[in-house]
Each structure stands twice: as structure tokens, then as C-alpha cells.
Design a protein around this motif. Structure first.
Motif, PDB file in Angstrom:
ATOM      1  N   UNK A   1       0.816  -1.196   0.000  1.00 42.49           N
ATOM      2  CA  UNK A   1       0.000   0.000   0.000  1.00 42.49           C
ATOM      3  C   UNK A   1       0.853   1.251   0.000  1.00 42.49           C
ATOM      4  N   UNK A   2       1.898   1.263   0.819  1.00 40.47           N
ATOM      5  CA  UNK A   2       2.735   2.456   0.896  1.00 40.47           C
ATOM      6  C   UNK A   2       3.426   2.740  -0.432  1.00 40.47           C
ATOM      7  N   UNK A   3       3.829   1.693  -1.122  1.00 37.26           N
ATOM      8  CA  UNK A   3       4.521   1.876  -2.397  1.00 37.26           C
ATOM      9  C   UNK A   3       3.615   2.558  -3.406  1.00 37.26           C
ATOM     10  N   UNK A   4       2.327   2.237  -3.397  1.00 42.29           N
ATOM     11  CA  UNK A   4       1.415   2.850  -4.359  1.00 42.29           C
ATOM     12  C   UNK A   4       1.119   4.310  -4.021  1.00 42.29           C
ATOM     13  N   UNK A   5       1.418   4.734  -2.810  1.00 39.77           N
ATOM     14  CA  UNK A   5       1.169   6.122  -2.395  1.00 39.77           C
ATOM     15  C   UNK A   5       2.343   7.054  -2.676  1.00 39.77           C
ATOM     16  N   UNK A   6       3.493   6.501  -2.978  1.00 40.29           N
ATOM     17  CA  UNK A   6       4.661   7.355  -3.151  1.00 40.29           C
ATOM     18  C   UNK A   6       4.581   8.148  -4.449  1.00 40.29           C
ATOM     19  N   UNK A   7       5.144   9.324  -4.400  1.00 43.56           N
ATOM     20  CA  UNK A   7       5.208  10.167  -5.604  1.00 43.56           C
ATOM     21  C   UNK A   7       6.638  10.201  -6.138  1.00 43.56           C
ATOM     22  N   UNK A   8       7.505   9.492  -5.462  1.00 43.51           N
ATOM     23  CA  UNK A   8       8.914   9.455  -5.830  1.00 43.51           C
ATOM     24  C   UNK A   8       9.225   8.161  -6.562  1.00 43.51           C
ATOM     25  N   UNK A   9      10.430   8.106  -7.086  1.00 44.37           N
ATOM     26  CA  UNK A   9      10.921   6.892  -7.737  1.00 44.37           C
ATOM     27  C   UNK A   9      11.218   5.832  -6.685  1.00 44.37           C
ATOM     28  N   UNK A  10      10.801   4.609  -6.931  1.00 42.14           N
ATOM     29  CA  UNK A  10      11.141   3.480  -6.074  1.00 42.14           C
ATOM     30  C   UNK A  10      12.186   2.633  -6.781  1.00 42.14           C
ATOM     31  N   UNK A  11      13.131   2.091  -6.020  1.00 37.50           N
ATOM     32  CA  UNK A  11      14.121   1.156  -6.528  1.00 37.50           C
ATOM     33  C   UNK A  11      13.959  -0.090  -5.670  1.00 37.50           C
ATOM     34  N   UNK A  12      13.439  -1.167  -6.277  1.00 32.33           N
ATOM     35  CA  UNK A  12      13.061  -2.354  -5.512  1.00 32.33           C
ATOM     36  C   UNK A  12      13.601  -3.627  -6.158  1.00 32.33           C
ATOM     37  N   UNK A  13      13.796  -4.646  -5.327  1.00 31.83           N
ATOM     38  CA  UNK A  13      14.294  -5.930  -5.807  1.00 31.83           C
ATOM     39  C   UNK A  13      13.162  -6.699  -6.491  1.00 31.83           C
ATOM     40  N   UNK A  14      13.220  -6.779  -7.800  1.00 29.48           N
ATOM     41  CA  UNK A  14      12.191  -7.446  -8.582  1.00 29.48           C
ATOM     42  C   UNK A  14      12.235  -8.958  -8.503  1.00 29.48           C
ATOM     43  N   UNK A  15      13.262  -9.526  -7.871  1.00 28.62           N
ATOM     44  CA  UNK A  15      13.326 -10.970  -7.696  1.00 28.62           C
ATOM     45  C   UNK A  15      12.489 -11.437  -6.504  1.00 28.62           C
ATOM     46  N   UNK A  16      12.108 -10.515  -5.647  1.00 28.32           N
ATOM     47  CA  UNK A  16      11.320 -10.844  -4.456  1.00 28.32           C
ATOM     48  C   UNK A  16       9.883 -11.167  -4.866  1.00 28.32           C
ATOM     49  N   UNK A  17       9.341 -12.318  -4.457  1.00 34.78           N
ATOM     50  CA  UNK A  17       7.987 -12.714  -4.862  1.00 34.78           C
ATOM     51  C   UNK A  17       6.912 -11.708  -4.437  1.00 34.78           C
ATOM     52  N   UNK A  18       7.057 -11.087  -3.280  1.00 34.56           N
ATOM     53  CA  UNK A  18       6.062 -10.101  -2.847  1.00 34.56           C
ATOM     54  C   UNK A  18       6.115  -8.844  -3.705  1.00 34.56           C
ATOM     55  N   UNK A  19       7.316  -8.463  -4.115  1.00 35.32           N
ATOM     56  CA  UNK A  19       7.463  -7.307  -5.007  1.00 35.32           C
ATOM     57  C   UNK A  19       6.847  -7.641  -6.362  1.00 35.32           C
ATOM     58  N   UNK A  20       7.064  -8.860  -6.834  1.00 37.82           N
ATOM     59  CA  UNK A  20       6.477  -9.265  -8.116  1.00 37.82           C
ATOM     60  C   UNK A  20       4.954  -9.212  -8.057  1.00 37.82           C
ATOM     61  N   UNK A  21       4.389  -9.585  -6.920  1.00 37.24           N
ATOM     62  CA  UNK A  21       2.929  -9.564  -6.767  1.00 37.24           C
ATOM     63  C   UNK A  21       2.378  -8.148  -6.809  1.00 37.24           C
ATOM     64  N   UNK A  22       3.130  -7.183  -6.295  1.00 37.83           N
ATOM     65  CA  UNK A  22       2.627  -5.804  -6.285  1.00 37.83           C
ATOM     66  C   UNK A  22       2.954  -5.057  -7.581  1.00 37.83           C
TER      67      UNK A  22
END
Length: 132
Positions: A1-22
Motif C-alpha cells: 500500500x505504501x509503495x502505491x502512495x509514493x510520488x517518488x521513484x522506487x528502486x526495488x528488488x524485482x526478484x522478491x515474490x512479494x514485489x512481483x505480486x505488487x
């Protein structure tokens, strides 16, 4: 939820299954890094030479450069990719980042060299450093 509220650039690990789900619900201002080809920023399989991990970095499937770090473990390559991703986002000079990563000594927190017996180095976990 917090990630969808950000107005800034996110740099996240795309190998993480939870990150892939979001991934489907996040804003387009997300840079995904990791080893998988589905990531915007990815590392090749590493090779060891001169006591360093060497790996190629690709951004949007274009080879950026070869990077090296003097510490072992794929998790450390992921950490280096996060740094490279932030540098790309901020428009920093990647040659400076490359040189700094190559000279990074690591952190002296969890593992410390204690003694050497019969040519075997014994490392001990320091739990007090983990709590802090």
C-alpha cells in the motif's frame, strides 16, 4: 500500500515474490533490479577473479558495464544493484559508483575473524551487533 502512495521513484528488488505480486498495482515510477530477465536493471551471473565478484550490469537489456565488489554473496550483488539503481535514478556518474563499489570494504558487524587453527579461519557471529 505504501509503495502505491509514493510520488517518488522506487528502486526495488524485482526478484522478491512479494514485489512481483505488487508489480501490477505500483506506479510506473519503479525501477526493478535483480538477476531475473524481467528486471529493468539486472546482473549477470558473477565470476570470481582476484578475490572479487565480477558481474555485468544491464539496464533495459543494454549492457552498462562490468562491476566488481570485494565481498562475496549474491545478496551483496543485489545490494550493489540497489546502489546502481539509485545512482541511475539520480543521474550520478556510474564510473564513480563503479570505482567506489570496487573499493568497498564491507561492514564489520556480524562476522569477525577470531582465530586460525590448522590453516582454517574461524569466524564467529557477533549477536550484539545485530541487535543494534
Amino acid at each position: 500500500q505504501m509503495a502505491s502512495r509514493t510520488r517518488k521513484q522506487l528502486v526495488v528488488c524485482g526478484d522478491d515474490p512479494q514485489i512481483q505480486a505488487m508489480r501490477r498495482t505500483c506506479s510506473p515510477r519503479v525501477l526493478y533490479y535483480g538477476f531475473g530477465k524481467h528486471n529493468d536493471l539486472r546482473a549477470s551471473e558473477p565470476n570470481i577473479k582476484d578475490n572479487k565478484l565480477h558481474f555485468d550490469v544491464y539496464f533495459m537489456d543494454v549492457r552498462v558495464n562490468q562491476f566488481s565488489i570485494p565481498i562475496y554473496g549474491k545478496h551483496n550483488i543485489l545490494n550493489a544493484l540497489a546502489v546502481i539503481g539509485v545512482a541511475l535514478t539520480l543521474g550520478l556518474d556510474l564510473n564513480i559508483v563503479r570505482n567506489q563499489l570496487a573499493a568497498f570494504p564491507g561492514v564489520k558487524r556480524r562476522l569477525s575473524e577470531r582465530e586460525c587453527q590448522s590453516n582454517i579461519l574461524i569466524r564467529r557471529l557477533r549477536p550484539s551487533s545485530i541487535r543494534n
